[in-house]
Design a protein around this motif. Structure first.
Motif, PDB file in Angstrom:
ATOM      1  N   LYS A 176      -4.095  -6.178   1.906  1.00 57.18           N
ATOM      2  CA  LYS A 176      -4.801  -6.745   0.748  1.00 57.18           C
ATOM      3  C   LYS A 176      -4.724  -8.266   0.768  1.00 57.18           C
ATOM      4  O   LYS A 176      -5.718  -8.954   0.500  1.00 57.18           O
ATOM      5  CB  LYS A 176      -4.184  -6.200  -0.541  1.00 57.18           C
ATOM      6  CG  LYS A 176      -4.459  -4.723  -0.786  1.00 57.18           C
ATOM      7  CD  LYS A 176      -3.817  -4.263  -2.086  1.00 57.18           C
ATOM      8  CE  LYS A 176      -4.086  -2.774  -2.325  1.00 57.18           C
ATOM      9  NZ  LYS A 176      -3.443  -2.293  -3.574  1.00 57.18           N
ATOM     10  N   LEU A 177      -3.533  -8.790   1.085  1.00 53.85           N
ATOM     11  CA  LEU A 177      -3.377 -10.245   1.147  1.00 53.85           C
ATOM     12  C   LEU A 177      -4.224 -10.843   2.264  1.00 53.85           C
ATOM     13  O   LEU A 177      -4.785 -11.942   2.112  1.00 53.85           O
ATOM     14  CB  LEU A 177      -1.900 -10.595   1.354  1.00 53.85           C
ATOM     15  CG  LEU A 177      -0.961 -10.280   0.180  1.00 53.85           C
ATOM     16  CD1 LEU A 177       0.485 -10.537   0.578  1.00 53.85           C
ATOM     17  CD2 LEU A 177      -1.328 -11.113  -1.043  1.00 53.85           C
ATOM     18  N   GLN A 178      -4.328 -10.139   3.384  1.00 55.73           N
ATOM     19  CA  GLN A 178      -5.148 -10.633   4.491  1.00 55.73           C
ATOM     20  C   GLN A 178      -6.629 -10.659   4.120  1.00 55.73           C
ATOM     21  O   GLN A 178      -7.361 -11.555   4.533  1.00 55.73           O
ATOM     22  CB  GLN A 178      -4.921  -9.768   5.730  1.00 55.73           C
ATOM     23  CG  GLN A 178      -3.559 -10.003   6.391  1.00 55.73           C
ATOM     24  CD  GLN A 178      -3.302  -9.073   7.552  1.00 55.73           C
ATOM     25  OE1 GLN A 178      -3.939  -8.015   7.661  1.00 55.73           O
ATOM     26  NE2 GLN A 178      -2.363  -9.433   8.410  1.00 55.73           N
ATOM     27  N   VAL A 179      -7.056  -9.671   3.338  1.00 60.53           N
ATOM     28  CA  VAL A 179      -8.447  -9.686   2.841  1.00 60.53           C
ATOM     29  C   VAL A 179      -8.664 -10.909   1.964  1.00 60.53           C
ATOM     30  O   VAL A 179      -9.677 -11.614   2.080  1.00 60.53           O
ATOM     31  CB  VAL A 179      -8.738  -8.385   2.064  1.00 60.53           C
ATOM     32  CG1 VAL A 179     -10.086  -8.494   1.362  1.00 60.53           C
ATOM     33  CG2 VAL A 179      -8.738  -7.188   2.996  1.00 60.53           C
ATOM     34  N   GLU A 180      -7.696 -11.176   1.065  1.00 59.38           N
ATOM     35  CA  GLU A 180      -7.794 -12.365   0.221  1.00 59.38           C
ATOM     36  C   GLU A 180      -7.775 -13.638   1.071  1.00 59.38           C
ATOM     37  O   GLU A 180      -8.487 -14.607   0.776  1.00 59.38           O
ATOM     38  CB  GLU A 180      -6.640 -12.383  -0.781  1.00 59.38           C
ATOM     39  CG  GLU A 180      -6.684 -11.237  -1.793  1.00 59.38           C
ATOM     40  CD  GLU A 180      -5.520 -11.298  -2.760  1.00 59.38           C
ATOM     41  OE1 GLU A 180      -4.846 -12.360  -2.802  1.00 59.38           O
ATOM     42  OE2 GLU A 180      -5.281 -10.301  -3.468  1.00 59.38           O
TER      43      GLU A 180
END
Length: 550
Positions: A200-204
């Motif tokens: 999720k953080l990588q998507v952000e």
């Protein structure tokens, strides 16, 4: 322990059955569906109970399978037996809602407590799982069950400790493995949660990188727009009177042309009248000649001269006035043009200021947004790095898993060393039984590290499935009887064999029956064939005969 009387009130298809077996070998003969397996189950149920298991129904439920066929009958029975020459009477009601058990010492009438472990003590500590993997062989179940390896491990460890204590090695190992599995599952769950958080953080992070790239592109485009903008006058705005001025100029030009034409004509008339008058005056002396006609002509020419001169003056003044008006208008137009130019220049300066201010505001906004996004990206990257590193909980779980694995391996290694003597005694007993049943053809049988049965022959170790069906069954009988003999050192238990020798030929069967006849304990041999009885009678071996009928 020896069973002296079997009392079946209602158990499966059997009802009101009473029998008194011998203390030695008993053959229970009956055709199929006469209740042999039901009687075997009744004996084990009397010794260890018959519970109604939750979640099991139909053929998977022993309780339902052996409920009385007559639904109104009491699901119960009794068993009389002796232990050390002391008579005991065991009564059970199996019905789930009325379940009850009563154990009485018939010698002195004392009622013992099954719940407090008195019955288990009389059975020499034998558990149902141990009994069903040794002395109790169900039909078509001659091979031992999976838990038998655990039973053997526990027995060997306890024997190595002098037979005292109740060390559950298999239980301890299973507990360690279960706890290790739980820790691994929890660790896997934690890692999955961490992986999902990282994703999720990588998507952000990807979104922020794209936003930063877009802002940087907007900054470059803004700089290009400023550099492309060239200074120049904006086209003058059309005044509302411009068309009227244009029409006025055309009209004035036409008037000026008309004035000039009229002035020219007046000049020509004046000059013509003057020239003709002079000629007429010089050529004719109208007074002298008395020719009034020429005199009149002279007067007309005079009036023409005077009128032409007046016209010249008149149209000359008109033209001068018109020129003054035109010059005044041109001056006003020039002043107005200068004023408009000044206004346009001022407007241009203002527009430049406004454009610069707008560009500065846009640049400042883009720079603020870019700085904010870059700060968020930096914080996000730090958070990703933190998530990528296992936390304290995961580290603790990894340590727990290593500890469980170390404890399990240590326990296994220690147990191998501890129970070697007890294991050796059991293997010698098993080998002796197999040698007697095979008349010396196979005389060495043992257990591998996983407690699996192996046969040693000519320096080779053979698994049961590598041999014939008959030899394989002889091996398992030797294993069961050898283990059972060691388990029941304190108190013998009845040997229950249900159609065990169905695959034996005459020679193997005779050897097995001879071995059984030499045993001191009580034996129940269930069969649907007469050949067991014929071999026993042919060899003059005494036995008790119990016949079942449909």
């Amino acid at each position: 322990m020896k069973i002296t009387e079997i009392q079946i009130k209602n158990f499966g298809k059997l009802r009101n059955v009473n029998m008194r077996p011998l203390s030695g070998l008993n053959v229970i003969y009956g055709e199929n569906e006469t209740g042999k397996s039901t009687m075997q189950k009744f004996i084990t149920s009397m010794l260890f109970g018959l519970e109604k298991q939750q979640g099991k129904t139909g053929k998977d439920s022993s309780y339902q399978k052996y409920e009385p066929w007559n639904g109104n009958s009491l699901f119960a029975g009794g068993l009389k037996f002796t232990v050390g020459d002391k008579p005991f009477y065991l009564e059970r009601i199996f019905e789930h809602e009325k379940k009850a058990v009563r154990l009485t010492n018939e010698m002195d009438g004392e009622e013992l407590s099954v719940e407090q472990g008195d019955l288990e003590m009389l059975l020499g500590g034998m558990k149902q799982a141990s009994y069903e993997n040794t002395y109790c062989i169900h039909q078509a179940e001659i091979e031992t069950k999976e838990e038998f390896a655990e039973i053997l491990q526990n027995y060997f460890v306890n024997m190595s400790m002098g037979g005292e204590g109740d060390v559950d090695l298999a239980g301890a190992c299973k507990h360690l493995q279960d706890r290790k599995k739980e820790a691994e599952q929890t660790l896997e769950k934690q890692r999955n949660i961490r992986t999902e958080a990282i994703e999720k953080l990588q998507v952000e992070e990807d979104i922020l990188n794209r936003d930063i790239e877009q802002l940087q592109e907007q900054q470059k485009e803004s700089h290009k727009n400023i550099s492309r903008q060239q200074p120049g006058m904006a086209p003058p705005e059309r005044d509302g009177n411009q068309m009227a001025e244009y029409l006025r100029d055309i009209r004035q030009k036409k008037m000026q042309k008309g004035y000039r034409a009229r002035l020219l004509i007046s000049v020509l008339i004046t000059l013509f009248s003057l020239a003709l008058g002079i000629v007429n005056a010089v050529s004719h002396s109208l007074v002298q000649s008395g020719n009034w006609g020429w005199l009149v002509l002279e007067l007309v020419l005079l009036f023409g001269f005077l009128g032409g001169g007046g016209s010249v003056c008149h149209w000359f003044q008109k033209e001068r006035k018109l020129k003054r008006i035109i010059r005044q208008q041109e001056e006003e137009k020039r002043e107005r043009t200068i004023s408009v130019s000044k206004d346009m220049e001022w407007q241009k300066v203002q527009e430049r200021k406004e454009t610069k201010a707008k560009h500065s505001a846009v640049e400042e906004l883009l720079q603020e947004q870019l700085a904010e996004k870059q700060t968020l990206l930096l914080n996000l990257q730090e958070e990703i790095e933190e998530c990528a590193a296992p936390g304290e909980e995961e580290h603790e779980l990894e340590l727990q898993i290593e500890a469980y694995e170390l404890a399990y391996n240590t326990l296994q290694n220690l147990s191998k060393d501890v129970y070697q003597d007890a294991r050796k005694q059991m293997e010698e007993k098993m080998s002796q039984i197999l040698a007697e049943m095979t008349q010396g053809k196979y005389d060495r049988i043992g257990l591998d590290e996983q407690m699996n049965l192996v046969l040693e022959k000519d320096g080779q170790k053979l698994q049961p499935w590598q041999l014939s069906q008959g030899v394989m069954e002889q091996m398992y009988i030797a294993l069961r009887m050898g283990a059972g003999g060691i388990f029941t050192r304190e108190e013998s238990m009845p040997i229950i064999l249900d159609e065990v020798f169905a695959a034996f030929d005459e020679k193997r069967l005779e050897s097995a029956l001879k071995w059984l006849s030499r045993q001191k304990g009580q034996i129940f041999l269930f069969t649907c064939q007469r050949r067991e009885m014929e071999i026993l009678e042919r060899n003059h071996i005494s036995y008790g005969k119990i016949l079942l009928s449909r």
